[in-house]
Design an enzyme around this catalytic site. Sequence first.
Site, short mmCIF file in Angstrom:
data_model
loop_
_atom_site.label_atom_id
_atom_site.label_comp_id
_atom_site.label_asym_id
_atom_site.label_seq_id
_atom_site.Cartn_x
_atom_site.Cartn_y
_atom_site.Cartn_z
CD GLU A 1 -15.55 18.85 18.11
OE1 GLU A 1 -16.72 19.01 18.54
OE2 GLU A 1 -15.27 18.09 17.15
CG ASP B 1 -24.76 16.48 16.12
OD1 ASP B 1 -23.62 16.28 16.61
OD2 ASP B 1 -25.10 17.61 15.67
CB SER B 2 -20.68 12.14 16.42
OG SER B 2 -21.07 11.60 17.66
CE LYS C 1 -22.42 18.16 22.67
NZ LYS C 1 -22.20 18.59 21.27
CD GLU D 1 -22.40 21.58 16.92
OE1 GLU D 1 -22.19 22.27 15.88
OE2 GLU D 1 -22.25 20.35 16.95
CG ASP E 1 -24.94 16.78 20.22
OD1 ASP E 1 -24.66 17.69 21.03
OD2 ASP E 1 -24.09 16.09 19.66
O1 KIV Z 1 -21.71 14.78 18.41
C1 KIV Z 1 -20.78 14.51 19.18
O2 KIV Z 1 -20.35 13.36 19.34
C2 KIV Z 1 -20.18 15.62 19.91
C3 KIV Z 1 -18.85 15.36 20.56
C4 KIV Z 1 -17.79 15.35 19.52
C5 KIV Z 1 -18.56 16.32 21.64
O3 KIV Z 1 -20.70 16.68 19.94
#
Ligand code: KIV
Length: 263
Positions: free
Chosen positions: A181, A45-46, A112, A114, A84
């Site tokens: 992280e 989600d980056s 994924k 968090e 994510d």
């Molecule tokens: O969203 C993302 O790119 C991430 C990485 C920083 C692990 O979660």
Amino acid sequence: MKTTTISNLAVMKANGEKFAVITAYDFTFSKLIENAGIEVVLVGDSLGNVIQGCDSTIPVTIDDMAYHTAAVKRGNNRALLITDMPFMSYATEMQALDNAAILMQAGAQMVKLEGGAWLADTVHLLSERGIPVCGHVGLTPQSVHKLGGYKVQGKEDQAAEQMIADAQALEQAGAELIVVECVPSALGKQLSDALAIPVVGIGAGPDTDAQVLVLHDMLGISQRLPRFSKNFLGDEVSIQEAITAYGNAVRSGTFPAPEHCFK
Ligand code: KIV
């Protein structure tokens, strides 16, 4: 080059072999990542930061994640594809199930999330229904406002112990990978030693079982290069070679170097 499965990654951990993870958001980069033999691709989600130009990952939606997952999937049949789950898409167990299903149908092979032990029931539910889960502890960008900024986590003993307990709870609930992280290197090692599942570090020192970087950071094209990242394109003549060099550096243990780590 073989296809990556969760069991391959578990065997790699057991054999002490490191593997590389990188983010991707579209078909073309996904194909370069496949060509480079990177074991795992993360639709992070980056994308809120590096694709959409937002100042956090909070505005990213489940539709955004599904759209980019489908594009990445079309470019890569070899890497394990993790996507994510975005902000608030797993606030309740039913939301988690419905939204994880959308991502799996778009092409994800693992999702994924968090958070710590509070997610254990959700992880268990997803895992029982055939959806592999990756946890994410340490600096969790979706909670940036709660954390008060993008800061190194787990510096105090109590916070470090809590993080290990959180990661163990996620593993017990059925998580098959954990991202950690921005933590001190010693904690990155403790987490990798404490868990049977592979631990993927980003700013977590050299001793985690794998490393992940944001694609735009490791190509030196993001607005700001985080201290824990490296511009691999700086030493190479093409994007393809830079991605290959990153994979090799992770597998040989030459990345991260001390200047990319926290004490
Ligand atoms: O969203 C993302 O790119 C991430 C990485 C920083 C692990 O979660």
